[in-house]
Scaffold this motif. Structure first.
Motif, PDB file in Angstrom:
ATOM      1  N   TYR A 170       0.834  -1.200   0.000  1.00 21.54           N
ATOM      2  CA  TYR A 170       0.000   0.000   0.000  1.00 21.54           C
ATOM      3  C   TYR A 170       0.873   1.257   0.000  1.00 21.54           C
ATOM      4  O   TYR A 170       0.622   2.202  -0.752  1.00 21.54           O
ATOM      5  N   ARG A 252      -8.158   7.349  -7.264  1.00 22.33           N
ATOM      6  CA  ARG A 252      -7.584   6.000  -7.264  1.00 22.33           C
ATOM      7  C   ARG A 252      -7.042   5.626  -5.891  1.00 22.33           C
ATOM      8  O   ARG A 252      -7.242   4.501  -5.413  1.00 22.33           O
ATOM      9  N   THR A 253      -6.335   6.570  -5.251  1.00 24.75           N
ATOM     10  CA  THR A 253      -5.800   6.303  -3.916  1.00 24.75           C
ATOM     11  C   THR A 253      -6.923   6.041  -2.924  1.00 24.75           C
ATOM     12  O   THR A 253      -6.826   5.147  -2.077  1.00 24.75           O
ATOM     13  N   ASN A 256      -8.415   2.578  -3.563  1.00 25.59           N
ATOM     14  CA  ASN A 256      -7.501   1.545  -3.066  1.00 25.59           C
ATOM     15  C   ASN A 256      -7.529   1.463  -1.547  1.00 25.59           C
ATOM     16  O   ASN A 256      -7.456   0.377  -0.964  1.00 25.59           O
ATOM     17  N   SER A 259     -10.714  -0.351  -0.459  1.00 26.01           N
ATOM     18  CA  SER A 259     -10.598  -1.777  -0.766  1.00 26.01           C
ATOM     19  C   SER A 259      -9.639  -2.475   0.184  1.00 26.01           C
ATOM     20  O   SER A 259      -9.902  -3.582   0.660  1.00 26.01           O
ATOM     21  N   GLN A 260      -8.505  -1.796   0.471  1.00 25.83           N
ATOM     22  CA  GLN A 260      -7.457  -2.387   1.301  1.00 25.83           C
ATOM     23  C   GLN A 260      -7.892  -2.544   2.755  1.00 25.83           C
ATOM     24  O   GLN A 260      -7.665  -3.572   3.383  1.00 25.83           O
TER      25      GLN A 260
END
Length: 325
Positions: A170, A252-253, A256, A259-260
């Motif tokens: 990450y 996008r960050t 992510n 999701s992470q």
């Protein structure tokens, strides 16, 4: 994704060939040490780094067999994952042999010696000692009565090892996606607070038993900001661009990060929060129009929302009001 610092960050040892020069440059970012290398040829070492608030991420490869006496790490903790090759690490009286995929931690006040082979490449997370000790004292709500010492080697089977490697991926992803102008604010104090909490909760150390009572891994600051914004603006149209702007990161960050750390997309989180909010509102005032409640909470696609609501509670929104009467 392979774990590596993006190569848009330059090799800090690219023009450095002499052993003493390599030793001096590495010492600036890690710690004072003495290094011996095999052979007399010029070194072709690599060192990539990303600075954070009271921490740094580094990727290091000497490209030669080395023996390093690091002495005592008085001022920081060093979390190390071996990306390739092999190394031997001695810390105090403990000794471990590390290969690709291994995770180790060097704690302060313990003398460390390291031997690496030619192929050894490591990703290192350096965290200032006060950052971890102060955070631990806050979590315990008391002063520390003994040193904070992490296990020297973390078993690959330990759940925290997977979390740590996922966190490194990450971090490397953030370094790839975030522009340099935004990096200082994103990787600032809030980020280090989150990182310190995660390390303390996920990796075994001398206070683990005290902290292991049902705590969950912390969220990064930008994910927390997005969640808080969603909760405060459920009645509005919430686009990913709006959320990303509120969180101070790129779309996008943000995606992510959700999701992470939440195992769902921002849209899924918004839907779940609206379902819960509508459910509470209908139970609190069953006489209200269901349509009015849905619109008040930003719901405009009634059919899709009713299906998701039914999967959650087993009955549609209209039935909630009837059940509450």
């Amino acid at each position: 994704m392979e774990i590596a610092i993006p190569r848009k960050h330059s090799n800090r040892l690219g023009a450095t060939r002499a052993r003493e020069d390599v030793e001096r440059e590495v010492a600036k970012l890690l710690c004072e040490h003495r290094m011996e290398v095999s052979g007399r040829e010029p070194l072709n070492a690599e060192l990539y780094s990303v600075a954070m608030h009271r921490a740094s991420l580094l990727e290091l490869c000497y490209g030669r067999e080395t023996e390093i006496d690091a002495g005592e790490l008085d001022h920081h903790y060093l979390f190390r994952t071996t990306l390739a090759g092999h190394c031997e690490l001695q810390s105090g009286t403990e000794h471990v042999s590390l290969s690709a995929g291994s995770l180790s931690v060097s704690s302060p006040s313990r003398k460390s010696r390291i031997r690496t082979d030619t192929a050894c490449r490591s990703l290192l997370l350096r965290v200032d000692r006060p950052a971890l000790e102060i955070k631990l004292a806050e979590m315990l709500q008391s002063s520390l009565r003994r040193p904070l010492v992490f296990d020297l080697e973390i078993s690959r089977a330990h759940s925290g090892a997977a979390v740590f490697h996922s966190t490194l991926r990450y971090l490397c992803g953030l370094c790839e996606q975030v522009e340099a102008s935004a990096r200082d604010s994103l990787l600032g104090p809030d980020f280090t607070q989150w990182l310190a909490t995660l390390l303390l909760m996920q990796l075994p150390h001398s206070y683990s038993e005290t902290l292991a009572r049902g705590a969950k891994p912390p969220l990064p600051a930008h994910v927390k900001r997005a969640r808080e914004y969603i909760d405060a603006h459920l009645g509005e149209t919430l686009s990913i661009a709006t959320l990303a702007q509120a969180a101070g990161v790129s779309p996008r960050t943000l995606q992510n990060g959700f999701s992470q750390f939440l195992d769902q997309s921002p849209a899924e989180y918004i839907r779940e929060r609206r379902i819960e909010a509508v459910h509470r509102a209908l139970k609190a005032d069953p006489g209200r129009s269901v349509t009015d409640v849905l619109l008040e909470h930003g719901v405009h696609s009634f059919g899709h929302f009713a299906k998701a609501y039914g999967r959650r509670y087993g009955y549609p929104p209209s039935a909630t009001a009837r059940r509450a009467r």
